[in-house]
Scaffold this motif. Sequence first.
Motif, PDB file in Angstrom:
ATOM      1  N   ASP A   1       4.149  21.316 -11.202  1.00 40.38           N
ATOM      2  CA  ASP A   1       5.027  21.321 -10.036  1.00 40.38           C
ATOM      3  C   ASP A   1       4.396  20.452  -8.960  1.00 40.38           C
ATOM      4  N   GLU A   2       5.234  19.885  -8.080  1.00 41.12           N
ATOM      5  CA  GLU A   2       4.712  18.943  -7.084  1.00 41.12           C
ATOM      6  C   GLU A   2       5.679  18.843  -5.915  1.00 41.12           C
ATOM      7  N   ILE A   3       5.108  18.717  -4.720  1.00 39.54           N
ATOM      8  CA  ILE A   3       5.874  18.527  -3.487  1.00 39.54           C
ATOM      9  C   ILE A   3       5.268  17.314  -2.788  1.00 39.54           C
ATOM     10  N   ASP A   4       6.034  16.241  -2.636  1.00 36.80           N
ATOM     11  CA  ASP A   4       5.501  14.923  -2.263  1.00 36.80           C
ATOM     12  C   ASP A   4       5.946  14.417  -0.907  1.00 36.80           C
ATOM     13  N   PHE A   5       4.990  13.908  -0.151  1.00 38.10           N
ATOM     14  CA  PHE A   5       5.217  12.868   0.853  1.00 38.10           C
ATOM     15  C   PHE A   5       4.517  11.609   0.324  1.00 38.10           C
TER      16      PHE A   5
ATOM     17  N   THR B   1       0.839  -1.207   0.000  1.00 37.01           N
ATOM     18  CA  THR B   1       0.000   0.000   0.000  1.00 37.01           C
ATOM     19  C   THR B   1       0.868   1.249   0.000  1.00 37.01           C
ATOM     20  N   VAL B   2       0.321   2.314  -0.562  1.00 34.92           N
ATOM     21  CA  VAL B   2       0.964   3.621  -0.530  1.00 34.92           C
ATOM     22  C   VAL B   2      -0.067   4.658  -0.094  1.00 34.92           C
ATOM     23  N   THR B   3       0.314   5.451   0.895  1.00 35.92           N
ATOM     24  CA  THR B   3      -0.467   6.617   1.276  1.00 35.92           C
ATOM     25  C   THR B   3       0.281   7.834   0.774  1.00 35.92           C
ATOM     26  N   ALA B   4      -0.275   8.506  -0.214  1.00 32.66           N
ATOM     27  CA  ALA B   4       0.361   9.676  -0.818  1.00 32.66           C
ATOM     28  C   ALA B   4      -0.287  10.945  -0.268  1.00 32.66           C
ATOM     29  N   TYR B   5       0.539  11.950   0.023  1.00 35.79           N
ATOM     30  CA  TYR B   5       0.089  13.224   0.592  1.00 35.79           C
ATOM     31  C   TYR B   5       0.967  14.289  -0.047  1.00 35.79           C
ATOM     32  N   TYR B   6       0.381  15.153  -0.880  1.00 37.02           N
ATOM     33  CA  TYR B   6       1.242  15.981  -1.728  1.00 37.02           C
ATOM     34  C   TYR B   6       0.515  17.224  -2.225  1.00 37.02           C
TER      35      TYR B   6
ATOM     36  N   LEU C   1      -3.774  20.588  -2.516  1.00 34.54           N
ATOM     37  CA  LEU C   1      -3.313  19.501  -1.653  1.00 34.54           C
ATOM     38  C   LEU C   1      -4.134  18.256  -1.955  1.00 34.54           C
ATOM     39  N   TYR C   2      -3.452  17.156  -2.160  1.00 37.09           N
ATOM     40  CA  TYR C   2      -4.097  15.879  -2.474  1.00 37.09           C
ATOM     41  C   TYR C   2      -3.646  14.811  -1.481  1.00 37.09           C
ATOM     42  N   SER C   3      -4.480  13.791  -1.325  1.00 33.46           N
ATOM     43  CA  SER C   3      -4.033  12.570  -0.657  1.00 33.46           C
ATOM     44  C   SER C   3      -4.791  11.395  -1.234  1.00 33.46           C
ATOM     45  N   SER C   4      -4.130  10.239  -1.258  1.00 27.83           N
ATOM     46  CA  SER C   4      -4.756   9.025  -1.764  1.00 27.83           C
ATOM     47  C   SER C   4      -4.147   7.817  -1.078  1.00 27.83           C
TER      48      SER C   4
END
Length: 285
Positions: A103-107, A89-94, A188-191
């Motif tokens: 442009d993108e800034i990722d956790f 699994t991946v929890t993306a927060y960016y 801001l996104y998360s998935s």
Amino acid sequence: MDRSTFILSILLTLTATTTTFFSPVYAGTFDMEFDITWGDGRGKVLNNGELLTLSLDRASGSGFQSKKEYLFGKIDMQLKLVPGNSAGTVTAYYLKSKGDTWDEIDFEFLGNLTGDPYVMHTNVYNQGKGDREQQFNLWFDPTADFHTYSVLWNPHHIVFLVDGIAIRQFKNLEHRGIQYPKLQPMRLYSSLWNADQWATRGGLVKTDWSNAPFTASYRNFRADACVSFAGKSSCPASSPRWFTQKLDLTAEDKMRVVQSKFMVYNYCTDTKRFPQGVPKECNIH
């Protein structure tokens, strides 16, 4: 002093230093600030808008995005990651802008087998080009409780923070010919999604669907930021400090100590990946 006591003293000292850097932030409830954009009911806003959960099962993951776009700001969110066997699994927060040259800034948090550390993946994109990954093992269990993951983004630098501790800095080095994200507003996104082809040990460990549904939880979103609307950006009058704030030499030294203890991948040292030489910013201090 043993190793664990030494590391704890570093983190406590750094927390005391970094948490005084930024001006007060302003919060909104999840139903006011975000839209759940996919997942067919797997994303839920609970507790009168104070809690949001995303879930993943064999059929689908889920995700959300902010109603507002930001052009510079200090963004905070508390996350509690998928517990137990989260491999695959991946929890993306960016933060991400629109278009093909985004442009993108990722956790990104890469799940793992029970008892093994999560890998926290960070990246910065300019004009659709990333390849600036740094990865860390966290010094706590991110599934046992909520922890704060923050981005400071101003004209001088991007700083990634965990519980107020600066772990990574990407400086604006445009004067040295290196692009910096400063013109494109970002949402801001998360998935939460299945990426078992690569997420855990390079894809060797697959998702165990007997543990589904997998759930990540969010609370205490705060954005002290310049909000972009219809091509214009409006900044809070009470927030001049974060807009101009830089890390001092002491904070940078302490950040490097934390990196030496917990960083497990750094694109700047990956000479196999960059046989013609690592990216230019890696050699600028």
